[in-house]
Motif scaffolding. Structure first.
Motif, PDB file in Angstrom:
ATOM      1  N   LEU A 138       0.576  -1.110  -0.110  1.00  0.00           N
ATOM      2  CA  LEU A 138      -0.016  -0.047   0.032  1.00  0.00           C
ATOM      3  C   LEU A 138       0.875   1.161   0.020  1.00  0.00           C
ATOM      4  CD1 LEU A 138      -2.633   1.548   0.445  1.00  0.00           C
ATOM      5  CD2 LEU A 138      -2.648   1.171   2.865  1.00  0.00           C
ATOM      6  N   LEU A 139       0.736   1.904  -1.127  1.00  0.00           N
ATOM      7  CA  LEU A 139       1.669   3.181  -1.248  1.00  0.00           C
ATOM      8  C   LEU A 139       0.670   4.352  -0.905  1.00  0.00           C
ATOM      9  CD1 LEU A 139       3.938   2.552  -4.406  1.00  0.00           C
ATOM     10  CD2 LEU A 139       4.262   1.612  -1.882  1.00  0.00           C
ATOM     11  N   ILE A 140       1.181   5.409  -0.085  1.00  0.00           N
ATOM     12  CA  ILE A 140       0.299   6.712  -0.069  1.00  0.00           C
ATOM     13  C   ILE A 140       1.212   7.839  -0.014  1.00  0.00           C
ATOM     14  CG2 ILE A 140      -1.169   7.888   1.576  1.00  0.00           C
ATOM     15  CD1 ILE A 140      -1.670   5.081   3.173  1.00  0.00           C
ATOM     16  N   GLU A 141       0.995   8.502  -1.046  1.00  0.00           N
ATOM     17  CA  GLU A 141       1.584   9.742  -1.343  1.00  0.00           C
ATOM     18  C   GLU A 141       0.868  11.119  -1.505  1.00  0.00           C
ATOM     19  OE1 GLU A 141       4.948  10.428  -1.406  1.00  0.00           O
ATOM     20  OE2 GLU A 141       5.503   8.457  -0.747  1.00  0.00           O
ATOM     21  N   TRP A 142       1.774  12.148  -1.266  1.00  0.00           N
ATOM     22  CA  TRP A 142       0.873  13.402  -1.626  1.00  0.00           C
ATOM     23  C   TRP A 142       0.498  13.723  -3.103  1.00  0.00           C
ATOM     24  CZ3 TRP A 142      -0.474  16.688   2.451  1.00  0.00           C
ATOM     25  CH2 TRP A 142       0.350  16.535   3.585  1.00  0.00           C
ATOM     26  N   PRO A 143      -0.674  14.177  -3.353  1.00  0.00           N
ATOM     27  CA  PRO A 143      -0.790  14.603  -4.744  1.00  0.00           C
ATOM     28  C   PRO A 143       0.235  15.689  -5.349  1.00  0.00           C
ATOM     29  CG  PRO A 143      -2.801  14.749  -3.880  1.00  0.00           C
ATOM     30  CD  PRO A 143      -1.640  14.508  -2.521  1.00  0.00           C
ATOM     31  N   LYS A 144       0.876  15.606  -6.500  1.00  0.00           N
ATOM     32  CA  LYS A 144       1.914  16.313  -6.712  1.00  0.00           C
ATOM     33  C   LYS A 144       1.330  17.851  -7.166  1.00  0.00           C
ATOM     34  CE  LYS A 144       6.185  16.382  -9.772  1.00  0.00           C
ATOM     35  NZ  LYS A 144       7.320  16.014  -8.521  1.00  0.00           N
ATOM     36  N   GLU A 145       1.099  18.489  -6.077  1.00  0.00           N
ATOM     37  CA  GLU A 145       0.619  19.981  -6.210  1.00  0.00           C
ATOM     38  C   GLU A 145       0.692  20.918  -5.014  1.00  0.00           C
ATOM     39  OE1 GLU A 145      -3.643  19.525  -6.530  1.00  0.00           O
ATOM     40  OE2 GLU A 145      -3.518  18.397  -8.337  1.00  0.00           O
ATOM     41  N   PRO A 148      -1.310  23.680   1.428  1.00  0.00           N
ATOM     42  CA  PRO A 148      -1.019  24.193   2.863  1.00  0.00           C
ATOM     43  C   PRO A 148      -0.185  23.468   3.349  1.00  0.00           C
ATOM     44  CG  PRO A 148      -3.299  23.872   2.476  1.00  0.00           C
ATOM     45  CD  PRO A 148      -2.640  23.747   1.188  1.00  0.00           C
ATOM     46  N   HIS A 149      -0.466  22.064   3.298  1.00  0.00           N
ATOM     47  CA  HIS A 149       0.355  20.975   4.135  1.00  0.00           C
ATOM     48  C   HIS A 149       1.250  20.117   3.181  1.00  0.00           C
ATOM     49  CE1 HIS A 149      -2.475  22.038   7.187  1.00  0.00           C
ATOM     50  NE2 HIS A 149      -3.461  22.276   6.424  1.00  0.00           N
ATOM     51  N   PHE A 176      -6.521   2.125  -6.919  1.00  0.00           N
ATOM     52  CA  PHE A 176      -6.067   3.192  -7.076  1.00  0.00           C
ATOM     53  C   PHE A 176      -7.055   4.142  -6.672  1.00  0.00           C
ATOM     54  CE2 PHE A 176      -5.485   7.606  -8.985  1.00  0.00           C
ATOM     55  CZ  PHE A 176      -4.058   7.999  -8.588  1.00  0.00           C
ATOM     56  N   TRP A 177      -6.958   5.244  -5.787  1.00  0.00           N
ATOM     57  CA  TRP A 177      -7.787   6.005  -5.514  1.00  0.00           C
ATOM     58  C   TRP A 177      -7.350   7.417  -4.744  1.00  0.00           C
ATOM     59  CZ3 TRP A 177      -7.202   2.488  -1.843  1.00  0.00           C
ATOM     60  CH2 TRP A 177      -7.285   2.564  -0.498  1.00  0.00           C
ATOM     61  N   GLU A 178      -8.087   8.522  -5.285  1.00  0.00           N
ATOM     62  CA  GLU A 178      -7.497   9.835  -4.906  1.00  0.00           C
ATOM     63  C   GLU A 178      -8.353  10.257  -3.609  1.00  0.00           C
ATOM     64  OE1 GLU A 178      -6.140  11.857  -8.875  1.00  0.00           O
ATOM     65  OE2 GLU A 178      -8.154  11.718  -8.510  1.00  0.00           O
ATOM     66  N   GLY A 179      -7.376  10.847  -2.503  1.00  0.00           N
ATOM     67  CA  GLY A 179      -8.045  11.359  -1.176  1.00  0.00           C
ATOM     68  C   GLY A 179      -8.058  12.976  -1.117  1.00  0.00           C
ATOM     69  N   GLY A 180      -8.262  13.597  -2.069  1.00  0.00           N
ATOM     70  CA  GLY A 180      -8.506  14.889  -2.077  1.00  0.00           C
ATOM     71  C   GLY A 180      -6.988  15.448  -1.916  1.00  0.00           C
ATOM     72  N   PRO A 181      -6.812  16.470  -1.483  1.00  0.00           N
ATOM     73  CA  PRO A 181      -5.431  17.193  -1.535  1.00  0.00           C
ATOM     74  C   PRO A 181      -4.277  16.728  -0.555  1.00  0.00           C
ATOM     75  CG  PRO A 181      -6.804  18.431  -0.217  1.00  0.00           C
ATOM     76  CD  PRO A 181      -7.639  17.461  -0.685  1.00  0.00           C
ATOM     77  N   GLU A 182      -4.981  15.479   0.190  1.00  0.00           N
ATOM     78  CA  GLU A 182      -3.957  15.239   1.235  1.00  0.00           C
ATOM     79  C   GLU A 182      -3.254  13.739   0.830  1.00  0.00           C
ATOM     80  OE1 GLU A 182      -3.259  16.124   4.592  1.00  0.00           O
ATOM     81  OE2 GLU A 182      -4.144  17.719   4.155  1.00  0.00           O
ATOM     82  N   TYR A 183      -3.739  13.036  -0.174  1.00  0.00           N
ATOM     83  CA  TYR A 183      -2.912  11.874  -0.567  1.00  0.00           C
ATOM     84  C   TYR A 183      -3.762  11.131  -1.940  1.00  0.00           C
ATOM     85  CZ  TYR A 183      -7.077   8.816   1.159  1.00  0.00           C
ATOM     86  OH  TYR A 183      -8.310   8.270   1.362  1.00  0.00           O
ATOM     87  N   TYR A 184      -3.215  10.312  -2.479  1.00  0.00           N
ATOM     88  CA  TYR A 184      -3.622   9.201  -3.311  1.00  0.00           C
ATOM     89  C   TYR A 184      -2.906   7.942  -2.728  1.00  0.00           C
ATOM     90  CZ  TYR A 184       0.949   9.364  -5.973  1.00  0.00           C
ATOM     91  OH  TYR A 184       2.266   9.352  -6.046  1.00  0.00           O
ATOM     92  N   ALA A 185      -3.590   6.805  -3.119  1.00  0.00           N
ATOM     93  CA  ALA A 185      -3.350   5.600  -2.518  1.00  0.00           C
ATOM     94  C   ALA A 185      -3.241   4.505  -3.895  1.00  0.00           C
ATOM     95  CB  ALA A 185      -4.371   5.144  -1.331  1.00  0.00           C
ATOM     96  N   LEU A 186      -2.345   3.954  -3.600  1.00  0.00           N
ATOM     97  CA  LEU A 186      -2.038   2.709  -4.692  1.00  0.00           C
ATOM     98  C   LEU A 186      -1.910   1.369  -4.115  1.00  0.00           C
ATOM     99  CD1 LEU A 186      -1.554   2.486  -7.708  1.00  0.00           C
ATOM    100  CD2 LEU A 186       0.910   3.457  -7.025  1.00  0.00           C
TER     101      LEU A 186
END
Ligand SMILES: C[S@@+](CC[C@H](N)C(=O)[O-])C[C@H]1O[C@@H](n2cnc3c(N)ncnc32)[C@H](O)[C@@H]1O
Length: 194
Positions: A138-145, A148-149, A176-186
């Motif tokens: 399970l990889l969790i990372e910040w969206p590349k934008e 504020p955090h 794969f899904w996107e969790g808004g500005p805080e993460y995406y998960a793979l």
């Protein structure tokens, strides 16, 4: 240039704001962690995912949490102790070295870690050695934008940048899904286990 998370800012890793923004228990459930699973939380920080993972896998499962920074190991040890969790072991890791004698895991979580290492592919390769043949990463990372955090956009890894590291390792995306500005998960598994 990659940066390790500064332990002096550890409070922000376990803040109520982050709990609400990421909802780690929901995220782990959606990924598919189940009661009885054995989990490695690689780069556990202050235990933000360690604690909900331990609750999800329950007494029949267990969580091994490791981090390269001693202050993070100590923080997760304190946190899991305070939470009264008896199914967690917290250990020190090297930059590309896991503690010796670990069992094979059903799940390995790398949450907000790969953008902190110079060679993400090398860390993924190391993780794979500790994964069961049909286990999942399970990889969790910040969206590349910029936001504020989190780190500036240029330090973040986009999903396609991650793919360049995991595809040569014969890993395939299963979710794969996107969790808004805080993460995406793979969620990844070995191609031949599907
Ligand atoms: C941004 S923090 C995230 C911590 C935690 N996963 C979370 O989501 O709250 C990244 C953590 O990864 C750890 N880390 C970085 N490189 C690592 C490596 N090669 N092996 C183990 N831990 C590492 C850092 O020390 C830091 O605690």
């Amino acid at each position: 240039m990659v940066h390790k998370f500064d332990p002096a800012r550890m409070g922000s890793l376990t803040s109520e704001r982050r709990q609400q923004a990421v909802k780690p228990l929901d995220l782990l459930q959606r990924a598919g962690l189940q009661a009885g699973d054995r989990v490695l939380d690689l780069g556990c920080g202050a235990g933000f995912f360690t604690v909900p993972a331990a609750r999800l896998v329950g007494p029949q499962g267990n969580v091994t949490a490791v981090d390269v920074q001693a202050a993070m190991v100590a923080a997760t040890q304190d946190r899991t102790h305070q939470e009264g969790l008896s199914n967690v072991v917290v250990l020190a890791a090297g930059e590309y070295a896991l503690p010796p004698g670990l069992p094979a895991f059903d799940w390995i979580i790398l949450a907000y870690v790969l953008h902190e290492v110079a060679e993400p592919g090398r860390l993924l390769e190391l993780a794979l050695k500790a994964l069961k043949p049909d286990g999942r990463l399970l990889l969790i990372e910040w969206p590349k934008e910029d936001g504020p955090h989190g780190p500036p956009a240029h330090e973040r890894l986009a999903p396609e940048e991650l793919a360049a590291f995991y595809q040569p390792l014969n890993l395939q995306e299963v979710n794969f899904w996107e969790g808004g500005p805080e993460y995406y998960a793979l969620v990844l598994t070995r191609r031949d286990s599907l």
